[in-house]
Design a protein around this motif. Structure first.
Motif, mmCIF file in Angstrom:
data_model
loop_
_atom_site.group_PDB
_atom_site.id
_atom_site.type_symbol
_atom_site.label_atom_id
_atom_site.label_comp_id
_atom_site.label_asym_id
_atom_site.label_seq_id
_atom_site.Cartn_x
_atom_site.Cartn_y
_atom_site.Cartn_z
ATOM 1 N N LEU A 161 0.847 5.255 -7.195
ATOM 2 C CA LEU A 161 0.529 4.291 -7.890
ATOM 3 C C LEU A 161 1.576 3.020 -7.718
ATOM 4 N N SER A 162 3.160 3.272 -7.472
ATOM 5 C CA SER A 162 3.859 2.176 -7.360
ATOM 6 C C SER A 162 3.493 1.276 -6.076
ATOM 7 N N MET A 163 2.862 1.742 -5.071
ATOM 8 C CA MET A 163 2.590 1.161 -3.936
ATOM 9 C C MET A 163 1.352 0.253 -4.047
ATOM 10 N N VAL A 164 0.353 1.016 -4.846
ATOM 11 C CA VAL A 164 -0.744 0.165 -5.272
ATOM 12 C C VAL A 164 -0.306 -1.029 -6.150
ATOM 13 N N MET A 165 0.471 -0.885 -7.013
ATOM 14 C CA MET A 165 0.789 -1.881 -7.887
ATOM 15 C C MET A 165 1.819 -2.803 -7.307
ATOM 16 N N ALA A 166 2.430 -2.595 -6.315
ATOM 17 C CA ALA A 166 3.421 -3.479 -5.442
ATOM 18 C C ALA A 166 2.464 -4.392 -4.803
ATOM 19 N N PHE A 221 9.522 -5.078 -1.824
ATOM 20 C CA PHE A 221 8.185 -4.509 -1.563
ATOM 21 C C PHE A 221 8.112 -3.476 -0.479
ATOM 22 N N VAL A 222 9.021 -3.668 0.501
ATOM 23 C CA VAL A 222 8.983 -2.597 1.665
ATOM 24 C C VAL A 222 9.627 -1.318 1.126
ATOM 25 N N VAL A 223 10.797 -1.600 0.238
ATOM 26 C CA VAL A 223 11.496 -0.644 -0.199
ATOM 27 C C VAL A 223 10.503 0.609 -1.086
ATOM 28 N N VAL A 224 9.760 -0.132 -1.805
ATOM 29 C CA VAL A 224 8.359 0.478 -2.526
ATOM 30 C C VAL A 224 7.695 1.376 -1.554
ATOM 31 N N CYS A 225 7.254 0.810 -0.703
ATOM 32 C CA CYS A 225 6.244 1.375 0.310
ATOM 33 C C CYS A 225 6.789 2.474 1.066
ATOM 34 N N VAL A 226 8.076 2.336 1.328
ATOM 35 C CA VAL A 226 8.815 3.337 2.249
ATOM 36 C C VAL A 226 8.809 4.572 1.450
ATOM 37 N N HIS A 227 9.320 4.380 0.182
ATOM 38 C CA HIS A 227 9.735 5.335 -0.902
ATOM 39 C C HIS A 227 8.417 6.274 -0.915
ATOM 40 N N ALA A 228 7.377 5.665 -1.217
ATOM 41 C CA ALA A 228 6.043 6.090 -1.548
ATOM 42 C C ALA A 228 5.569 7.013 -0.502
ATOM 43 N N TRP A 229 5.773 6.537 0.987
ATOM 44 C CA TRP A 229 5.316 7.137 2.020
ATOM 45 C C TRP A 229 6.255 8.534 2.349
#
Length: 328
Positions: free
Chosen positions: A178-183, A147-155
């Motif tokens: 959108l990946s962060m919202v869906m995560a 989950f954190v990897v997705v958020c870090v990637h998005a930001w």
């Protein structure tokens, strides 16, 4: 097809290129400035700055590959803004966006700074999780790593996009947002049904396949921005409702730490309301979007504090279950 239908289609085709035009870039003053600037400062192909103009370009803009067309659009934009203000008109938009002052080559410095701040908070809280929990002994901790990897990637891509807006960085920003919202939606489903893996997979299979298809659609470049926003809102609301209902039930059941998730969900919704406003940037930097990113920066602390307490609960529950099995 009758004549009236043909004329309607013809007019739509002729004006298609003006759909994303705005008062600023449509103005004759701006168009005349562009022609003059291009003629005086660009090479014959119109892409690169001439040697004389290149000497006046700052290092940051050069490193971020601001070409001649970009430079002319930027400088003519501000000349046009000044012309509008001298005549008592409101500050115009250019190509659908407000004018932002450039800082060391960074296109939207306030939004880039706020995105970077969000990124730093996620990284900091991730370090707390990794220092306190082992993947081998704690349920769901591996999921939170992902989950954190997705958020870090998005930001990260949000920071890059606001630093330099190009078709590719725009695509990555939208896809990763959108990946962060869906995560967050996926995390809600996983947490609620984590003991029932087949049910969890069944619930998430269609949304995950839809995400892949939506990313393919974004990559095509023919983006309907309103539709893309509706997709984000749908999954954002769905995830928030699941978290909100589940957290309230947990709080009433005695898990006091669940108040953090309730607060995070409500405050995130309140922060999103900033996107409804549309005003010229304060100090030519802080518009509604930048303020929204700034307002979300402290919220991951609430979220990850909840995650940490919940992992402790799951860890203790696991040990209790093992002890009960030994007794039986």
């Amino acid at each position: 097809m009758d004549l009236s239908e043909f004329l309607l289609i013809f007019v739509c085709i002729q004006n298609f290129g003006l759909i994303d035009a705005s008062d600023g870039d449509r103005s004759p003053f701006y168009q005349k400035c562009l022609k003059s600037c291009t003629s005086a400062n660009c090479t014959k192909d119109g892409l690169s700055l001439s040697e004389k103009a290149l000497k006046h370009q700052d290092v940051g803009s050069r490193l971020l590959r601001w070409g001649c067309k970009d430079e002319c659009q930027y400088h003519c934009m501000w000349r046009t803004v000044l012309g509008f203000q001298e005549r008592g008109y409101e500050i115009p938009k250019f190509h659908g966006k407000w004018p932002f002052v450039r800082l060391f080559g960074v296109q939207e410095p306030a939004s880039a700074f706020a995105s970077l701040l969000n990124l730093a908070v996620h990284v900091h809280m991730y370090r707390e999780i990794t220092s306190q929990f082992s993947v081998k002994t704690t349920p769901l901790v591996l999921f939170w790593h992902g989950f954190v990897v997705v958020c870090v990637h998005a930001w990260t891509w949000s920071t890059i996009f606001h630093t330099r807006d190009t078709p590719f960085t725009e695509f990555m920003d939208y896809a990763c947002a959108l990946s962060m919202v869906m995560a967050l939606f996926v995390a809600a489903v996983v947490r609620v049904f984590h003991r029932r893996k087949k049910l969890t997979l069944g619930i998430l299979l269609l949304p995950l396949l839809y995400y892949i298809e939506h990313v393919r659609y974004l990559y095509s470049g023919r983006i309907d921005y309103e539709y893309n926003m509706q997709v984000n809102v749908f999954f954002g609301v769905a995830g928030s409702l699941i978290w909100l209902v589940w957290s309230i039930i947990q709080y009433l059941g005695g898990r006091w730490y669940a108040w953090r998730m309730v607060a995070f969900t409500l405050l995130s919704g309140a922060a999103l309301a900033l996107e409804l406003f549309d005003f010229p940037p304060k100090y030519h930097a802080w518009d509604a979007h930048a303020l929204w990113h700034l307002s979300t920066a402290p919220l991951p602390v609430l979220f990850y504090r909840f995650v940490i307490e919940d992992l402790r609960f799951l860890q203790s529950s696991q040990f209790v279950e093992k002890d009960n099995l030994k007794l039986t």
